[in-house]
Design a protein around this motif. Sequence first.
Motif, PDB file in Angstrom:
ATOM      1  N   GLU A  57      -7.420  11.629  -1.726  1.00 40.01           N
ATOM      2  CA  GLU A  57      -7.249  11.829  -0.241  1.00 40.01           C
ATOM      3  C   GLU A  57      -8.535  12.001   0.538  1.00 40.01           C
ATOM      4  OE1 GLU A  57      -4.358  11.878   1.050  1.00 40.01           O
ATOM      5  OE2 GLU A  57      -3.099  11.812  -0.520  1.00 40.01           O
ATOM      6  N   ASN A  58      -9.649  12.106  -0.154  1.00 41.59           N
ATOM      7  CA  ASN A  58     -10.839  12.207   0.696  1.00 41.59           C
ATOM      8  C   ASN A  58     -11.530  10.532   0.971  1.00 41.59           C
ATOM      9  OD1 ASN A  58     -11.071  14.820   0.497  1.00 41.59           O
ATOM     10  ND2 ASN A  58     -11.597  15.031  -1.443  1.00 41.59           N
ATOM     11  N   GLY A  59     -11.018   9.640   0.404  1.00 43.67           N
ATOM     12  CA  GLY A  59     -11.284   8.303   0.375  1.00 43.67           C
ATOM     13  C   GLY A  59     -10.924   7.714   1.973  1.00 43.67           C
ATOM     14  N   PRO A  60     -11.345   6.588   2.194  1.00 45.72           N
ATOM     15  CA  PRO A  60     -10.852   5.967   3.603  1.00 45.72           C
ATOM     16  C   PRO A  60      -9.445   5.553   3.605  1.00 45.72           C
ATOM     17  CG  PRO A  60     -12.149   4.305   2.056  1.00 45.72           C
ATOM     18  CD  PRO A  60     -12.278   5.692   1.484  1.00 45.72           C
ATOM     19  N   LYS A  61      -8.977   5.422   4.620  1.00 44.91           N
ATOM     20  CA  LYS A  61      -7.406   4.820   4.877  1.00 44.91           C
ATOM     21  C   LYS A  61      -7.650   3.343   4.870  1.00 44.91           C
ATOM     22  CE  LYS A  61      -6.052   7.509   8.283  1.00 44.91           C
ATOM     23  NZ  LYS A  61      -5.147   8.094   9.267  1.00 44.91           N
ATOM     24  N   ILE A  62      -7.009   2.876   4.211  1.00 45.08           N
ATOM     25  CA  ILE A  62      -7.003   1.231   3.976  1.00 45.08           C
ATOM     26  C   ILE A  62      -5.386   0.799   4.496  1.00 45.08           C
ATOM     27  CG2 ILE A  62      -7.639  -0.840   2.623  1.00 45.08           C
ATOM     28  CD1 ILE A  62      -9.899   1.286   2.869  1.00 45.08           C
ATOM     29  N   MET A  63      -5.538   0.056   5.450  1.00 42.11           N
ATOM     30  CA  MET A  63      -4.408  -0.678   5.732  1.00 42.11           C
ATOM     31  C   MET A  63      -4.529  -2.322   5.310  1.00 42.11           C
ATOM     32  SD  MET A  63      -3.017  -1.050   9.688  1.00 42.11           S
ATOM     33  CE  MET A  63      -1.638  -2.176  10.076  1.00 42.11           C
ATOM     34  N   VAL A  64      -3.205  -2.473   4.648  1.00 44.43           N
ATOM     35  CA  VAL A  64      -3.135  -3.960   3.852  1.00 44.43           C
ATOM     36  C   VAL A  64      -1.869  -4.382   4.456  1.00 44.43           C
ATOM     37  CG1 VAL A  64      -3.252  -5.326   2.066  1.00 44.43           C
ATOM     38  CG2 VAL A  64      -4.702  -2.977   1.916  1.00 44.43           C
ATOM     39  N   ALA A  65      -1.896  -5.706   5.112  1.00 43.38           N
ATOM     40  CA  ALA A  65      -0.467  -6.012   5.595  1.00 43.38           C
ATOM     41  C   ALA A  65      -0.534  -7.398   5.719  1.00 43.38           C
ATOM     42  CB  ALA A  65      -0.426  -5.190   6.916  1.00 43.38           C
ATOM     43  N   GLY A  66       0.537  -8.113   5.527  1.00 41.34           N
ATOM     44  CA  GLY A  66       0.793  -9.235   5.725  1.00 41.34           C
ATOM     45  C   GLY A  66       1.634  -9.293   7.163  1.00 41.34           C
ATOM     46  N   HIS A  67       2.310 -10.304   7.506  1.00 39.98           N
ATOM     47  CA  HIS A  67       3.224 -10.252   8.557  1.00 39.98           C
ATOM     48  C   HIS A  67       4.699 -10.709   8.120  1.00 39.98           C
ATOM     49  CE1 HIS A  67       3.209 -14.241  10.072  1.00 39.98           C
ATOM     50  NE2 HIS A  67       1.854 -14.252  10.043  1.00 39.98           N
ATOM     51  N   MET A  68       5.875 -10.115   8.567  1.00 40.11           N
ATOM     52  CA  MET A  68       7.201 -10.606   8.229  1.00 40.11           C
ATOM     53  C   MET A  68       7.673 -11.860   8.837  1.00 40.11           C
ATOM     54  SD  MET A  68       9.126  -6.793   8.163  1.00 40.11           S
ATOM     55  CE  MET A  68       8.119  -5.427   7.900  1.00 40.11           C
ATOM     56  N   ASP A  69       7.222 -12.021  10.295  1.00 41.16           N
ATOM     57  CA  ASP A  69       7.919 -13.123  10.765  1.00 41.16           C
ATOM     58  C   ASP A  69       7.320 -14.418  10.687  1.00 41.16           C
ATOM     59  OD1 ASP A  69       5.762 -11.766  12.181  1.00 41.16           O
ATOM     60  OD2 ASP A  69       6.157 -13.076  13.877  1.00 41.16           O
ATOM     61  N   GLU A  70       8.145 -15.574  10.766  1.00 42.09           N
ATOM     62  CA  GLU A  70       8.142 -17.064  10.455  1.00 42.09           C
ATOM     63  C   GLU A  70       8.182 -17.325  11.871  1.00 42.09           C
ATOM     64  OE1 GLU A  70      11.466 -18.998   8.338  1.00 42.09           O
ATOM     65  OE2 GLU A  70      11.962 -16.971   8.339  1.00 42.09           O
ATOM     66  N   VAL A  71       7.830 -18.679  12.255  1.00 42.17           N
ATOM     67  CA  VAL A  71       8.113 -19.342  13.325  1.00 42.17           C
ATOM     68  C   VAL A  71       9.607 -19.801  13.359  1.00 42.17           C
ATOM     69  CG1 VAL A  71       5.539 -20.037  13.907  1.00 42.17           C
ATOM     70  CG2 VAL A  71       7.235 -21.492  12.483  1.00 42.17           C
ATOM     71  N   GLY A  72      10.185 -19.530  14.296  1.00 35.03           N
ATOM     72  CA  GLY A  72      11.615 -19.814  14.332  1.00 35.03           C
ATOM     73  C   GLY A  72      12.019 -20.062  15.960  1.00 35.03           C
ATOM     74  N   PHE A  73      13.447 -19.649  16.058  1.00 31.11           N
ATOM     75  CA  PHE A  73      14.147 -20.123  17.437  1.00 31.11           C
ATOM     76  C   PHE A  73      15.065 -19.177  17.977  1.00 31.11           C
ATOM     77  CE2 PHE A  73      13.478 -23.903  14.607  1.00 31.11           C
ATOM     78  CZ  PHE A  73      12.194 -24.841  15.481  1.00 31.11           C
TER      79      PHE A  73
END
Length: 359
Positions: A57-73
Amino acid sequence: MENDFQWELWNRLTQAPGAPGFEGSVRAIMREYIGAYTNEFVYDNLGSMLGVMRGDENGPKIMVAGHMDEVGFMVTRISDQGFISFQTLGGWWGQVLLAQRVQIITEKGAIEGVISSIPPHVLSEDQRNRPMDIRNMFIDIGVDSRAEAEQAGVRPGQQIVPVCPLQVMANPNRLMAKAWDNRYGCSLAVELAKELHERPGHPNVVYVGATVQEELSGMRGAKTAAAAIEPDLFLALDASPATDIPGVRDEGGKLGGGLLMRIYDPLYMMPLGLRELLISTCEQENIPYQYYVAKGSTDANVVQNHGKGVPSAVIGIPSRYIHSHASIIDRNDYEAAKRLLFSIVRKLDRATFASILPR
């Protein structure tokens, strides 16, 4: 070769429909998998979702993320004859669309369709010599009237996604599917949550999951997710165009050449300290990587500008033919990206984080 867990994960994620703004099916899969490793989640109000893996809890906050969306219509209109007009969601080039299969996702289920094409026999010479404007294309679902289309469940505002099953290719390291951009990042996020659960003791708090609406201008979900988390550091997981095909200038991004070390794009430069950490980790652990200068952009572009600034990097892989119906990745690139991600998360204690900041 992949294990059963990984293959099922890839198949479920790539085949789920998730055009920008319609990411619910992908989010449900991510929630199911990550929920096996943590019961703590952070959401923004657009639909981004990240599980919390608590180490030091004393370490840095690391955000790791892909993105859910794909190209579409998105469905915009139904003609009297039952043909479907549509709006693109994300960056499409018109010449990859004609005669391609799609699904319209309705409350009654998925409806199969095909994007209009005119046989060459009935094209004028002028029509043959110029590409068709996307605005003049339509989707044929095999009906003869608006009433019949509506009875099937079609309404304006519904999402439309490409059709391409997950396939092993002639080279068994190569995998073809729709939406590797960016179900690659979603899959790797799940695998990181699994790794941190099974091997606890990381020197930080990791927020791992995926954002929404990256394919629309502004990378909207990354902006709101960063506001919800207030990360110290951000690692985007994204697929980028491979440049190892005929007719394309080779600027890095060869399938099988390793992960992509994105050092620059029009809205982003990798911070020097973070770049040195990533490269030294790859070289110490014999992880193959490729330098990559991109013309497109990722969620790192907006997260890096949050608050006082968030050091950000993209752990990416090359993918042939992204922003089309069928894209191809190499298993070895995926494994290289996974090795770097796992290693760097375990290295990022408070002192290491401080060492990469410009002082």
